[in-house]
Scaffold this motif. Structure first.
Motif, short mmCIF file in Angstrom:
data_model
loop_
_atom_site.label_atom_id
_atom_site.label_comp_id
_atom_site.label_asym_id
_atom_site.label_seq_id
_atom_site.Cartn_x
_atom_site.Cartn_y
_atom_site.Cartn_z
N LEU A 109 29.57 -70.06 -56.26
CA LEU A 109 28.41 -70.00 -55.39
C LEU A 109 28.23 -71.31 -54.62
O LEU A 109 28.53 -72.39 -55.12
CB LEU A 109 27.15 -69.71 -56.21
CG LEU A 109 27.12 -68.33 -56.90
CD1 LEU A 109 25.89 -68.22 -57.79
CD2 LEU A 109 27.14 -67.21 -55.86
N ILE B 273 23.82 -68.10 -49.32
CA ILE B 273 24.70 -66.94 -49.24
C ILE B 273 25.39 -66.87 -47.87
O ILE B 273 25.05 -67.60 -46.95
CB ILE B 273 23.93 -65.64 -49.53
CG1 ILE B 273 22.79 -65.44 -48.53
CG2 ILE B 273 23.41 -65.65 -50.96
CD1 ILE B 273 22.05 -64.10 -48.69
N ASP C 131 31.35 -61.68 -48.31
CA ASP C 131 31.85 -61.34 -49.64
C ASP C 131 30.93 -60.28 -50.24
O ASP C 131 29.78 -60.56 -50.58
CB ASP C 131 31.87 -62.60 -50.50
CG ASP C 131 32.38 -62.36 -51.91
OD1 ASP C 131 32.58 -61.19 -52.29
OD2 ASP C 131 32.56 -63.35 -52.64
N GLU D 161 29.23 -61.07 -53.56
CA GLU D 161 28.35 -62.24 -53.66
C GLU D 161 26.95 -61.90 -54.20
O GLU D 161 26.44 -62.63 -55.07
CB GLU D 161 28.23 -62.93 -52.31
CG GLU D 161 27.41 -64.22 -52.37
CD GLU D 161 27.37 -64.92 -51.03
OE1 GLU D 161 27.71 -66.12 -50.97
OE2 GLU D 161 26.99 -64.28 -50.03
#
Length: 316
Positions: free
Chosen positions: A51, A76, A99, A102
């Protein structure tokens, strides 16, 4: 592959600009380097879940304190922004594809960290038709599913190039706080935030309240960029006209010599004056200190924000 720890590669749009002198920071700005065990544990959890955090990418001065308590602001949609704001340390360029896994990884990290309140932000994604609105919504829903008791605060881009309806997807996902920063006074937008539009950002926050009057809205600005007191007070009035609940004001700090220069360091006494003025204009919650950032002490502030609304409604 670009090396993002090299300023010239991290900010190619700024490479040609002359260096701006960086004045010495006053005592009230300085913070200790992060060394605690809690900091290291938070860092490891974020790393294992692959992350990105705005804490690192934007060079936040409060990262040591926040991560020591397990608080991190998730960023994000990647680490590359499509904008090149002169104040920001986030890398600029062409982002990678979204993604799809995610949102689940963010939710897992929130659960693992045991967060009672989480702040989720993003880079600008002008390359996407919806600016990443649906990805925000998916992330909110994923966190809500894994950690139903966790309150969720989002800090969104402006969705400037998108259809007005994309905002509905984010609001319908029901974050507890919708934050979008105006960043500075309108007169400085051409040099500080050239890819954005002041009144568009203001209108975005106003529309959130129209779509869901119960949702808390929040916005913030930096000072020390060259604004004057009257222009800051005018921004407060504009925010209140848009029914914004929570205002943050913090000192701008220059990430590199290629970024916008620090005009001056605003004193703690001036911040106190801004706080008093803002409460006088009707904000439910105000955080105005040199080290204030959008997500600094966000959990504690949310509890105070909710209590302030109940008190205003006579329910507390």
């Amino acid at each position: 592959m670009r090396e993002f720890n090299i300023p010239g590669q991290r900010h190619p749009e700024k490479a040609h600009k002359p260096d701006q002198s960086q004045p010495k920071k006053p005592d009230w700005i300085r913070v200790k380097a992060p060394t605690s065990q809690g900091y290291k544990e938070t860092r490891d959890i974020l790393k294992s879940n692959k992350l990105v955090t705005v804490c690192e990418e934007a060079g936040c001065p409060n990262v040591g304190e926040c991560w020591s308590h397990g608080h991190a602001t998730m960023m994000i949609m990647g680490e590359i922004c499509t904008r090149g704001c002169s104040f920001c340390n986030v890398a600029t360029g062409k982002p990678d594809a979204l993604d799809t896994f995610e949102p689940g990884r963010v939710a897992h990290a929130v659960k693992t960290l045991g967060l009672k309140h989480v702040v989720i932000t993003s880079v600008d994604r002008d390359d996407l038709d919806d600016g990443g609105a649906e990805h925000f919504a998916q992330t909110i829903r994923a966190v809500r599913h894994r950690s139903p008791e966790t309150t969720i605060e989002i800090l969104t881009p402006d969705f400037l190039k998108c259809d007005d309806r994309v905002l509905e997807a984010v609001v319908e996902a029901k974050p507890d706080v919708f934050n979008h920063n105006l960043e500075t006074v309108p007169g400085l937008y051409p040099t500080v935030r050239p890819g954005a539009r002041y009144f568009h950002s203001l209108r975005l926050l106003q529309r959130v309240k129209q779509l869901d009057p119960t949702m808390f809205t929040k916005s913030g600005i930096m000072v020390g960029l060259g604004e004057d007191r009257q222009s800051v007070l005018q921004v407060m009035d504009d925010m209140r006209s848009a029914d914004i609940d929570f205002l943050t004001i913090g000192q701008y700090l220059q990430p590199t010599p290629k970024h916008h220069r620090v005009d001056r360091f605003v004193t703690p006494e001036e911040f106190k004056d801004y706080e008093k003025a803002a409460y006088g204009k009707g904000f439910l919650m105000v955080s105005a200190t040199p080290l204030t950032r959008s997500s600094y002490h966000a959990g504690d502030d949310f509890a105070r924000l909710r209590e302030a609304r109940l008190k205003k409604l006579g329910l507390s």
